[in-house]
Design an enzyme around this catalytic site. Structure first.
Site: not given
Lengths: 485, 323
Positions: A191, A243-245, A248, A265, A299, A396
């Protein structure tokens, strides 16, 4: 910033040098790519993708729902039987072919990526596309050598890989996911991000052009719910996410208790450490590419500058002067250094965090800069007088915002660099080789650059410590995530 | 201008009195300058080389580059006839288009200065002369100074001296410094260009040190090379010297010129160098008082590009004059 007032005084004003849009033909609408065919979504849903530099609608794209995910996973499962049974050398042929087609179509893909993402053509042309091709070439080379990768004889693929990628390097992140998956014999359902679906759909076309067997690669544009459906699908064996934490963590919760193999990641807050014996002019360049490359939407960006207090003034003077020469504007202009922010949503997030920085007392600075009136733009920004306690030093931002902190000794530099929930990247600037080795050894970051920053190579593993994620992509290490070992 | 130039030169010298008090003090100063990361420097020069200079910007850059050329002949075979031809070319680079700017100067050996002076008389084109036992610089100081005085007496507006690379590489920085000072003195009102022969200094750290040494000693210009060795002007060494003059001006207020020489043959190359100037030292240097190209064949390529911009067609080597 090279804005109008300055160019009035400068006789050497660069004339517009736009890359031609005519090299890419964007269709008014695109379907999902399932089992080698473009199809509409089962429920007929579509969404629009816009150019962030102009807000112009580029195309209308089918939006995959749960039924489509199921169909794609079934296609991938079916394709897996033959694909995984192919000799590695045969799989390699397809990957080499894909790599060559990417090189042949690189100008078209670079323009497409710049239109859909907003990043400067200079970057898509000189960084994204060469790296995409290199990644496929690299993993093509591994396909028939897996016996020698260090995972024992005849290591086996996992099956169907569900992959969810971000919008900051749309095609490059696709390459990082798909190349090792296919080389090891897996099939994929991927995706792309909802703001940048087009290059993945062009990649689907490249798969057809390369004669890749049907169902080996499936591309499902959509939003977060599409990604969640892929991750949660019972017949997916492997989940890879960049992507974002926050997302994740959600994914980790979803796959907990299943036998799905997971690599994440996630975010970062990279420390770029400049010692007093650094090569100052090159350090300034490294700081600029560390945080302003891809508008800081990276990132592993060097978003925290840790500078030795004794050279702070000198370094900041040089840095500010350098920021004054950055050229912000039309991403398709070959002389543009800073392009558009990818979406209104991301721009709002960057703006809010920058306001928090000011509210908490950090000193904000931007070079004088005129922003275009349409599209999503944010001027390259510095925060000084920042401490570890400031939000802009901890969270971030994922935008062109640099927080400047100081240190006195190497010990303090290491302590501050490591004092973060993240651990993705770090940089060290010093002319003293022994210091590079000693400091790098103690930094808890997946990648440490010495006297450079944001250098990528498919042979080098990439991944994080702590909340920056786990698993490695790239290099021999990147094979492990797709093998049953 | 001449008196001011002298006043600033001595002001510069006193500003660095401590650093130049002894060989060891000078060594400490020069070795205390920030190091140069070769990979990063070359990457930055290459990145600036990708700037796309088109249409109006290209026309501006081509004319500016022509006006910055020190049109050079430095051959054992130079004759008065050759030098007169060069002078005529400097004054009217393109006989088919009188709007073409003149070059900044012609650059010749000292014994050709008088001839060159006559050839460019009244045009505003300067006469530069290499001196100090160019190109090797291997002669006693009084011989070098006699060479300089000879050129100045013949009417040279500018002196291009070479430093003693042997002394520099042996770490005898003060000897190099004193020699530049002496040549500056002997040059009188002529502007002094100090040639480092960067190809022989070999490292970027050395080039940065030599740049500061030259500027502290009173150079009006710092210049890469003689054109007589394997490696001459490169984008990276010129970028580094532009950083040096930028930093020197910020520290002292004194502006010093830069002259890359040797190996710049195409318009494309010249435009890349001008981008380096523009984005490193800045617009203050976009003038032939502060930036020069030491070149000969470059001029014809610039003229052909200029004709192409004017007519939309490429002409060819027979539509520009051989020197």
């Amino acid at each position: 910033m090279a804005d109008k007032t300055e160019t009035l005084n400068n006789p050497f004003e660069y004339a517009p040098a736009p890359e031609s849009r005519s090299v890419v033909d964007i269709a008014p609408s695109y379907g999902l790519f399932i089992d080698g065919e473009f199809t509409e979504a089962a429920d007929g849903k579509v969404f629009k993708t816009v150019s962030p530099a102009t807000e112009e609608v580029l195309s209308e794209v089918a939006q995959a729902g749960a039924a489509d995910v199921d169909r794609a996973v079934k296609a991938a499962r079916k394709a897996f039987v033959k694909w995984s049974a192919l000799p590695g050398a045969e799989r390699a042929k397809y990957l080499f072919r894909i790599a060559r087609i990417i090189q042949e179509r690189s100008r078209e893909l670079a323009v497409l990526e710049t239109l859909d993402n907003g990043k400067p053509i200079k970057e898509t042309r000189d960084a994204d596309l060469p790296l995409v091709a290199a990644h496929f070439f690299y993993y093509a080379g591994w396909a028939d050598k897996l016996d020698h990768a260090g995972y024992g004889a005849n290591p086996q693929p996992l099956g169907v890989a569900g992959q969810v990628i971000p919008w900051n390097f749309p095609l490059l992140m696709l390459a990082w996911k798909i190349a090792p998956a296919l080389a090891t014999g897996n099939t994929v359902v991927l995706k792309p991000a909802e703001t940048t679906p087009l290059s993945a759909l062009f990649f689907a076309d490249i798969c057809r052009q390369a004669g890749l067997p049907k169902g080996v690669v499936n591309i499902l544009p959509g939003y977060g719910d599409t990604g969640a459906a892929i991750v949660a699908h019972d017949d997916v064996n492997k989940v890879a996410f960049t992507g974002s934490t926050a997302v994740g963590k959600e994914i980790a919760r979803t796959v907990a208790g299943t036998d799905k193999k997971l690599t994440l990641e996630l975010g970062g807050k990279g420390a770029n450490i400049v010692f007093d014996d650094a090569p100052i002019d090159q350090a300034v360049e490294g700081i600029v590419s560390g945080i302003f490359f891809n508008q800081g939407q990276v990132c592993c960006a060097g978003s925290r500058l840790l500078v030795q207090e004794s050279v702070q003034d000198e370094l900041l003077d040089s840095l500010k002067r350098r920021l004054g020469t950055l050229r912000l504007g039309d991403p398709l202009d070959k002389n543009t250094d800073i392009g558009a922010i990818n979406s209104a949503e991301q721009l709002a997030r960057i703006t809010a965090l920058a306001e928090t920085g000011e509210a908490e007392g950090a000193e904000r600075w931007s070079a004088p800069c005129e922003l275009p009136t349409s599209g999503y733009w944010f001027a390259p920004t510095l925060f000084t007088n920042v401490t570890q306690a400031h939000t802009v030093a901890r969270d971030e931002i994922f935008g062109p915002v640099l927080s400047v902190l100081t240190f006195r000794t190497p010990e303090e530099a290491v302590a501050k660099a490591n004092n973060s929930q993240y651990g993705l990247s770090a940089g060290i600037w010093t002319e003293k080789g022994s210091r590079i080795l000693a400091v790098a050894d103690r930094l808890r970051a997946g990648v440490v650059w010495a006297n450079t920053f944001n250098k990528f190579d498919p042979t080098s593993p990439f991944g994080g410590y702590k909340e920056s994620g786990f698993g490695r992509e790239g290099g021999r290490h990147g094979l492990e995530a797709y093998l049953d070992v | 201008m001449p008196t001011t130039a002298h006043a600033t030169a001595s002001a510069t010298a006193s500003a660095f009195a401590d650093a130049t008090a002894s060989d060891s003090a000078l060594r400490r100063f020069l070795h205390g300058l920030p190091g140069v990361d070769a990979v990063g420097l070359e990457a930055r020069a290459a990145a600036l080389g990708t700037r796309s200079i088109k249409t109006t910007a290209k026309a501006y850059a081509i004319d500016l580059a022509i006006s910055m050329i020190d049109l050079t002949t430095l051959e054992g075979a130079d004759t008065p006839g050759k030098v007169r031809a060069l002078g005529a070319k400097a004054v009217h680079p393109d006989p088919s288009d009188r709007t073409t700017p003149r070059t900044a100067a012609v650059c010749v050996y000292p014994d050709m200065v008088a001839t060159a002076k006559e050839a460019v008389a009244g045009s505003g084109v300067k006469v530069a002369s290499v001196a100090t036992a160019f190109p090797a610089g291997r002669a006693a100081l009084d011989v070098k100074l006699a060479d300089v005085r000879d050129a100045v007496a013949a009417g040279a507006d500018e002196i291009d001296m070479v430093i003693d690379r042997g002394a520099f590489l042996a770490g005898r920085y003060l000897k190099v410094y004193d020699e530049i000072r002496a040549v500056k003195e002997a040059s009188g009102t002529a502007r002094l260009k100090v040639i480092f022969e960067t190809g022989e200094l070999s490292t970027y750290d050395n080039i940065r040190r030599a740049s500061w040494l030259g500027m502290m000693a009173g150079a009006d210009f710092i210049k890469t090379s003689t054109g007589k060795v394997g490696v001459n002007a490169t984008p990276a060494n010129t970028l580094l010297m532009l950083e040096a003059v930028r930093d020197f001006k910020q520290q002292t207020g004194v502006q010093i010129g830069v002259k890359p020489a040797g190996g710049i043959r195409t318009s494309k190359d010249a435009v890349k160098f001008l981008v380096l100037v523009n984005e490193t030292a800045g617009a203050d240097w976009l003038d032939n008082h502060w930036f020069r190209f030491g070149a000969s064949s470059l001029l014809n390529d610039l003229l052909m590009q200029r004709q192409k911009l004017a007519t939309g067609r490429y002409s060819g080597p027979d539509y520009v004059t051989v020197d």
